[in-house]
Design a protein around this motif. Structure first.
Motif, mmCIF file in Angstrom:
data_model
loop_
_atom_site.group_PDB
_atom_site.id
_atom_site.type_symbol
_atom_site.label_atom_id
_atom_site.label_comp_id
_atom_site.label_asym_id
_atom_site.label_seq_id
_atom_site.Cartn_x
_atom_site.Cartn_y
_atom_site.Cartn_z
ATOM 1 N N GLN A 141 34.134 38.257 32.940
ATOM 2 C CA GLN A 141 34.378 37.197 33.923
ATOM 3 C C GLN A 141 34.557 37.744 35.341
ATOM 4 O O GLN A 141 34.840 36.998 36.272
ATOM 5 C CB GLN A 141 35.625 36.387 33.553
ATOM 6 C CG GLN A 141 35.435 35.453 32.365
ATOM 7 C CD GLN A 141 35.358 36.204 31.049
ATOM 8 O OE1 GLN A 141 36.157 37.126 30.819
ATOM 9 N NE2 GLN A 141 34.419 35.821 30.197
ATOM 10 N N GLY A 142 34.394 39.078 35.507
ATOM 11 C CA GLY A 142 34.509 39.673 36.818
ATOM 12 C C GLY A 142 35.930 39.985 37.235
ATOM 13 O O GLY A 142 36.173 40.334 38.390
ATOM 14 N N ARG A 143 36.883 39.892 36.316
ATOM 15 C CA ARG A 143 38.270 40.178 36.645
ATOM 16 C C ARG A 143 38.548 41.673 36.521
ATOM 17 O O ARG A 143 38.051 42.339 35.615
ATOM 18 C CB ARG A 143 39.213 39.398 35.724
ATOM 19 C CG ARG A 143 39.194 37.893 35.957
ATOM 20 C CD ARG A 143 40.040 37.174 34.944
ATOM 21 N NE ARG A 143 39.566 37.421 33.583
ATOM 22 C CZ ARG A 143 40.043 36.813 32.508
ATOM 23 N NH1 ARG A 143 41.011 35.919 32.640
ATOM 24 N NH2 ARG A 143 39.552 37.095 31.312
ATOM 25 N N LYS B 264 39.748 38.420 40.410
ATOM 26 C CA LYS B 264 38.344 38.789 40.420
ATOM 27 C C LYS B 264 38.088 39.774 41.549
ATOM 28 O O LYS B 264 38.516 39.568 42.687
ATOM 29 C CB LYS B 264 37.456 37.557 40.572
ATOM 30 C CG LYS B 264 37.499 36.636 39.355
ATOM 31 C CD LYS B 264 36.498 35.497 39.463
ATOM 32 C CE LYS B 264 36.503 34.647 38.199
ATOM 33 N NZ LYS B 264 35.521 33.541 38.275
#
Length: 490
Positions: free
Chosen positions: A280-282, A223
């Motif tokens: 998911q912010g990855r 992330k």
């Protein structure tokens, strides 16, 4: 700390030429091909079976091939691509066979789509596998639609699990999305290490990925936590931890974002690279200025072709292909021109009595078309940049109509003076003035409405816009001018 993939390297020997040098290289290639053809024609004029003539042809052919190969080996792949795009298909295939295999992959990535298809058709399966076997996942994804499925499957066998996953991911995004242009070459570090550790890690790399201006800071789940500009890395104390100097305020892209929106962000914020994050912010990739420049160039080319109702085609394509591309809009244009002529024919009596009108009505139609074209160009560009919204649309329409009215008043005065000078009639001059203002307003209205309506229905706002504009300004221009003349001059 990981580097997702090794940077794709261009051959070290070739150099990039400036445009004039590339054109000079093209002229040299064309001259050598011409000489080769002359020798072949001379030999064919000899008696059939003349062994001496055939031997001379073979020797000259080998010499020309050697000279061409030497010339091509000294060029950058982008310049080889330029030469291939500028040659007819037969000569293109001849030159393509002389390109060194080590350059094949880079040239295939550089050429336009319509040339790439013909080059791939000329390559056998083994050569294709060899050319694409060392490509990065994002590059292979660019070529995959043009490659035979068995070649893609064979190349996938030589990829690592990570590279195979990246390839499948890149191929799964829409063509005009950020995911389709992002690459996976980037440097990532943790936030709890010192800058000295980061510097030691960078020194162990053979080279940095192209256009690396920042390092991405991620946690153990990949992330994205922040970015570390290289400039800050170099000027900060080595003992400082990454978290203390990283930038937490940065722009990110989503893989499903439009590539045109990404290009606008790069232009607006003067970016060199930008991270791509999933929902998911990855961190899953990055977009670089090189990718964005390609998007801008392709969009510009497509827009220029669309305005004339054309699609991209090989300039040396067979006549049948060119006809399928050009005929529909030309036939539509013929219909619109016929409509304009029909409108003019309905005022035959007016024109026969006042012959000077036949010379003046083309001015009314032409000025209206030019005025509308200016408005249409501004609207299409504003749409491409995302500057038109529901709130500012009506304000924009009013502004364009007002500007056109002001320009029309000034221009129509000049046109009225011209009409008076050649007709010696104040009435004709006034009709000319009124008709020009009205037709310019028609052109401005069409210039706004056509792109906006097409964009509203998800269509290319530039496609065929100039044809529709010409239809409106010619037909209505003739109707307005001759209609006013009928009312006030007869």
């Amino acid at each position: 700390m990981t580097q997702s993939a090794a940077a794709h390297k261009l051959p070290a020997t070739p150099r990039r030429l400036d445009p004039e040098d590339a054109q000079h290289a093209l002229a040299e290639v064309q001259e050598r091909l011409r000489r080769q053809q002359l020798v072949a024609d001379l030999v064919h004029r000899q008696e059939e079976g003349d062994a001496k003539a055939n031997l001379v042809e073979d020797l000259v052919h080998r010499q020309h091939e050697a000279e061409l190969k030497t010339l091509l080996d000294g060029l950058h792949p982008a310049d080889i691509a330029f030469i291939l795009e500028s040659l007819p298909k037969d000569e293109r295939q001849t030159i393509w066979k002389l390109v060194s295999p080590e350059h094949d992959a880079d040239v295939l990535l550089e050429v336009e789509d319509w040339v790439r298809e013909s080059l791939i058709e000329a390559m056998d399966r083994q050569d294709l596998v060899a050319a694409t076997g060392n490509m990065d996942a994002d590059e292979l994804a660019d070529l995959a639609p043009d490659l035979p499925p068995d070649v893609v499957a064979e190349v996938q066998k030589g990829l690592t699990e990570e590279e195979r996953a990246q390839l499948l991911e890149a191929m799964g995004y829409p063509e005009d999305s950020v995911g389709a242009i992002m690459d996976f070459e980037m440097v990532r570090v943790r936030e709890d290490v010192t800058l000295e550790v980061v510097l030691r890690y960078l020194r162990r790399l053979h080279e940095l990925p192209d256009h690396t201006d920042q390092i991405f800071v991620v946690d153990r789940q990949d992330k994205l936590q922040g970015i570390l500009p290289l400039s800050r890395l170099l000027v900060s104390e080595p003992e400082t931890e990454v978290r203390a100097v990283m930038n937490s305020d940065f722009l990110t892209l989503n893989p499903l974002d439009s590539d045109a929106d990404a290009a606008g962000a790069f232009e607006r914020y003067d970016l060199v690279s930008a991270p791509v994050m999933d929902d998911q912010g990855r961190l899953i990739g990055r977009v670089t200025i090189a990718d964005v420049v390609d998007v801008m160039r392709e969009d510009s080319q497509e827009q220029a072709l669309s305005r004339a109702g054309l699609q991209e085609e090989d300039i040396f394509a067979p006549v049948s292909t060119a006809l399928r591309n050009r005929a529909p809009w030309l036939l539509f244009n013929l219909c619109t021109a016929a409509t304009a002529s029909f409108v003019a024919s309905q005022f035959e009596g007016t024109v026969s009595q006042i012959v000077i009108l036949a010379f003046l009505m083309s001015i009314v139609a032409g000025i209206g078309g030019n005025s509308g074209n200016q408005t249409m160009t501004l609207i299409i560009r504003a749409l491409a940049m995302g500057r038109i919204t529901g709130r500012n649309l009506w304000q924009l329409v009013k502004r364009e109509l007002f500007v056109t009215l002001m320009v029309g008043l000034c221009g129509s005065l000049v046109a009225a003076l011209f009409a008076w000078a050649i007709s010696h009639s104040i009435a004709i001059a006034l009709v000319m003035m009124a008709a020009m203002i009205c037709n310019m307003l028609v052109g401005a209205s069409v210039g706004v409405l056509v792109p906006m309506v097409r964009a509203r229905f998800g269509k290319d706002p530039a496609m065929g816009s100039s044809v529709l504009l010409t239809f409106a300004t010619d037909s209505l221009g003739f109707f307005i001018f001759l209609g006013l003349a009928t009312l006030f001059l007869l």
